[in-house]
Design a protein around this motif. Structure first.
Motif, PDB file in Angstrom:
ATOM      1  N   ASN A 434      49.779 -19.475  12.452  1.00  0.00           N
ATOM      2  CA  ASN A 434      50.886 -19.628  11.504  1.00  0.00           C
ATOM      3  C   ASN A 434      50.853 -18.544  10.431  1.00  0.00           C
ATOM      4  OD1 ASN A 434      51.751 -21.853  12.876  1.00  0.00           O
ATOM      5  ND2 ASN A 434      51.110 -23.355  11.339  1.00  0.00           N
ATOM      6  N   CYS A 435      49.651 -18.232   9.966  1.00  0.00           N
ATOM      7  CA  CYS A 435      49.514 -17.229   8.901  1.00  0.00           C
ATOM      8  C   CYS A 435      49.748 -15.819   9.424  1.00  0.00           C
ATOM      9  CB  CYS A 435      48.127 -17.318   8.271  1.00  0.00           C
ATOM     10  SG  CYS A 435      47.798 -18.853   7.390  1.00  0.00           S
ATOM     11  N   SER A 436      49.285 -15.527  10.629  1.00  0.00           N
ATOM     12  CA  SER A 436      49.399 -14.161  11.161  1.00  0.00           C
ATOM     13  C   SER A 436      50.812 -13.855  11.648  1.00  0.00           C
ATOM     14  CB  SER A 436      48.396 -13.953  12.296  1.00  0.00           C
ATOM     15  OG  SER A 436      48.625 -14.880  13.338  1.00  0.00           O
ATOM     16  N   SER A 437      51.494 -14.849  12.230  1.00  0.00           N
ATOM     17  CA  SER A 437      52.845 -14.617  12.749  1.00  0.00           C
ATOM     18  C   SER A 437      53.940 -15.085  11.798  1.00  0.00           C
ATOM     19  CB  SER A 437      53.018 -15.320  14.101  1.00  0.00           C
ATOM     20  OG  SER A 437      52.823 -16.726  13.958  1.00  0.00           O
ATOM     21  N   THR A 442      57.321  -6.885   7.058  1.00  0.00           N
ATOM     22  CA  THR A 442      58.267  -6.481   6.005  1.00  0.00           C
ATOM     23  C   THR A 442      58.230  -7.400   4.796  1.00  0.00           C
ATOM     24  OG1 THR A 442      60.010  -7.759   7.105  1.00  0.00           O
ATOM     25  CG2 THR A 442      59.822  -5.417   7.672  1.00  0.00           C
ATOM     26  N   ASP A 443      57.378  -8.411   4.836  1.00  0.00           N
ATOM     27  CA  ASP A 443      57.262  -9.334   3.706  1.00  0.00           C
ATOM     28  C   ASP A 443      56.527  -8.633   2.574  1.00  0.00           C
ATOM     29  OD1 ASP A 443      56.896 -11.436   1.937  1.00  0.00           O
ATOM     30  OD2 ASP A 443      56.546 -12.907   3.530  1.00  0.00           O
ATOM     31  N   ARG A 452      47.999 -12.110   5.985  1.00  0.00           N
ATOM     32  CA  ARG A 452      48.319 -11.855   7.389  1.00  0.00           C
ATOM     33  C   ARG A 452      47.147 -11.170   8.091  1.00  0.00           C
ATOM     34  NH1 ARG A 452      52.263  -8.929   6.513  1.00  0.00           N
ATOM     35  NH2 ARG A 452      51.282  -6.915   6.809  1.00  0.00           N
ATOM     36  N   CYS A 453      46.578 -10.146   7.457  1.00  0.00           N
ATOM     37  CA  CYS A 453      45.456  -9.414   8.075  1.00  0.00           C
ATOM     38  C   CYS A 453      44.211 -10.296   8.184  1.00  0.00           C
ATOM     39  CB  CYS A 453      45.145  -8.162   7.261  1.00  0.00           C
ATOM     40  SG  CYS A 453      46.459  -6.923   7.274  1.00  0.00           S
ATOM     41  N   LEU A 458      40.496 -13.338  11.711  1.00  0.00           N
ATOM     42  CA  LEU A 458      39.787 -14.575  12.040  1.00  0.00           C
ATOM     43  C   LEU A 458      40.240 -15.129  13.393  1.00  0.00           C
ATOM     44  CD1 LEU A 458      39.798 -16.400   8.577  1.00  0.00           C
ATOM     45  CD2 LEU A 458      37.889 -15.231   9.669  1.00  0.00           C
ATOM     46  N   LEU A 459      41.515 -14.991  13.669  1.00  0.00           N
ATOM     47  CA  LEU A 459      42.046 -15.528  14.933  1.00  0.00           C
ATOM     48  C   LEU A 459      41.413 -14.842  16.136  1.00  0.00           C
ATOM     49  CD1 LEU A 459      44.009 -17.463  16.297  1.00  0.00           C
ATOM     50  CD2 LEU A 459      45.778 -15.691  16.092  1.00  0.00           C
TER      51      LEU A 459
END
Length: 465
Positions: A434-437, A442-443, A452-453, A458-459
């Motif tokens: 959820n956090c990465s995608s 562009t946010d 995001r990174c 971690l994922l």
């Protein structure tokens, strides 16, 4: 008559010169060649005039062009500056604030106690009666100065080894020098003396050494209060405590804090350490030592703090440790703010063995549930709560989400029981996805790229397990 014929006076004067007549000017005949030459001269003069006018006009036009170019450059520079400010504002907000809070306030005036009983100590009296005193001529009134000299050069420890006894007055005197003396040399010497006799007492073949007086935890706590320690209870802590920026000469960690930490660690390593510390007192001592990691002025004592922390962790028995580790974690979460400082607390607990890993996981979990402000204690409920956070909402605080991710990572990574649960792993991976995608490239919100990174990194690790 004769007079009538004589010449007149003007007849003797010189004759008036008469200019010769001017010659008549001859009219010049102007031919076609002369006209052509005059025309050429006039034309050349006009051409030169036009050339000068044209050149001056070019100069004026070039000056106007330069002015236009300067205006264009100024407008472009202004536009670039505005863009740079906007970029700095976007990415400048992504910089995490520095950790650190004020752990020590104003210190009390550390007055040295007087020890009149030292004059009647067996050691000093035996030296006074010794024949060697006839050479030294020691005055009993200066006996304390004499003992300080023995302490500094290590002879006092040798005498204790030889006599197999530490008198009460001697032990109490050295203890107070260690915690309250303003002389660095005396403080360190007294600390080495106490650490040495406690280490010897801890050996199995040294039971013959007798220490007439041992300090209690209350003595350590009293010294900490004199140092101006601010985190001795949850009521004194608030999230408003800032980083150390104190101008007062009496504020900040005292020089005796190194000896305090070393002595506390040695006490926990004793075989009969329960004489000095109870289980509850050891839990509080562990909370205090971990809290000291938040003082940036104590960065130079990181190794001393880490060694002291591990000593206190190993104080507890196997039966006591599970409950004690949870109590320590709850106490830390109650005392300390849930911001970047809580990540520093978690990271300061180096997971090198089973107990420290368990404590690190427990501390991260307690900070996480406090940060979420929800009364949830089940692992699955906590992860579902993290999944339910709407990251696309413009009001979502992504800096808080970054702290959530770090706390959850340490909580799950250092708890082997949770790692084996497939449901927990699946929920955690879903949260990371959820956090990465959910946060696009562009946010431009603050901490968007960091969250995001972090989640993507971690994922990758958890998905490959």
């Amino acid at each position: 008559m004769t007079d009538a014929v004589e010449p007149l006076d003007f007849e003797f004067e010189d004759p008036i010169p008469i200019s010769p007549p001017l010659p008549k000017k001859r009219k010049k005949v102007i031919g076609l060649d002369d006209l052509l030459e005059d025309y050429k001269k006039e034309q050349k003069r006009l051409d030169e005039r036009k050339h000068k006018q044209k050149r001056s006009r070019k100069v004026f036009e070039s000056e106007d062009e330069i002015d236009d170019e300067d205006d264009a450059e100024a407008r472009l520079s202004e536009c670039v500056d505005q863009c740079q400010k906007q970029i700095n504002q976007i990415y400048g907000d992504d910089e995490m604030p520095l950790w650190g809070i004020q752990v020590f306030g104003d210190q009390q005036i550390l007055r040295q106690k007087e020890y009149p009983e030292l004059k009647s100590s067996v050691l000093l009296q035996s030296f006074m009666k010794n024949e060697i005193n006839s050479l030294v001529e020691l005055n009993i009134e200066k006996g304390e100065d004499f003992l300080e000299g023995l302490l500094m050069n290590g002879w006092l420890l040798n005498i204790v080894h030889a006599s197999s006894r530490v008198e009460k007055s001697m032990a109490s005197w050295a203890f107070n020098l260690m915690l309250y003396s303003s002389k660095v040399g005396l403080t360190e010497a007294a600390c080495e003396f106490w650490c040495a006799i406690l280490s010897v007492k801890n050996e199995a073949d040294s039971s013959s050494i007798k220490i007439d007086w041992l300090p209690r935890y209350s003595d350590l706590k009293r010294a900490l209060q004199a140092y101006g320690f601010l985190l001795d209870s949850p009521s004194k802590l608030s999230s408003d405590i800032d980083m150390v920026n104190v101008d007062s000469d009496t504020a900040g960690p005292p020089q005796n804090i190194r000896s305090w930490i070393k002595f506390a660690g040695v006490c926990c390593r004793m075989r009969d350490a329960n004489i000095i510390l109870s289980t509850k007192e050891a839990e509080e001592l562990l909370v205090i030592i971990i809290s000291l990691f938040l003082d940036r002025q104590l960065l130079g004592l990181s190794m001393v703090l880490n060694k002291g922390m591990l000593s206190v962790i190993n104080f507890f028995s196997h039966e006591e440790w599970p409950d004690s580790s949870n109590e320590v974690a709850k106490s830390l979460a109650d005392r300390l703010p849930c911001n970047i400082n809580c990540l520093r607390v978690v990271e300061s607990i180096v997971g090198i063995d089973g107990r420290s890993k368990q404590l690190r996981s427990a501390v991260a979990f307690q900070f996480l549930i406090k940060s979420l402000s929800k009364k949830v204690y089940d692992a699955e409920e906590v992860l579902r709560l993290l999944i339910s956070i709407n990251l696309k909402d413009k009001k979502c605080d992504l800096s808080r989400m970054y702290i959530y991710l770090n706390l959850a990572e340490n909580w799950l990574l250092f708890d082997p029981m949770l790692n084996d649960k497939a449901v927990v792993r699946e929920l955690w991976c879903k949260c990371l996805r959820n956090c990465s995608s959910g946060i696009t490239i562009t946010d431009l919100r603050s901490y968007a790229s960091i969250v995001r990174c972090k989640a993507s990194y971690l994922l990758q690790g958890w998905a490959s397990k």
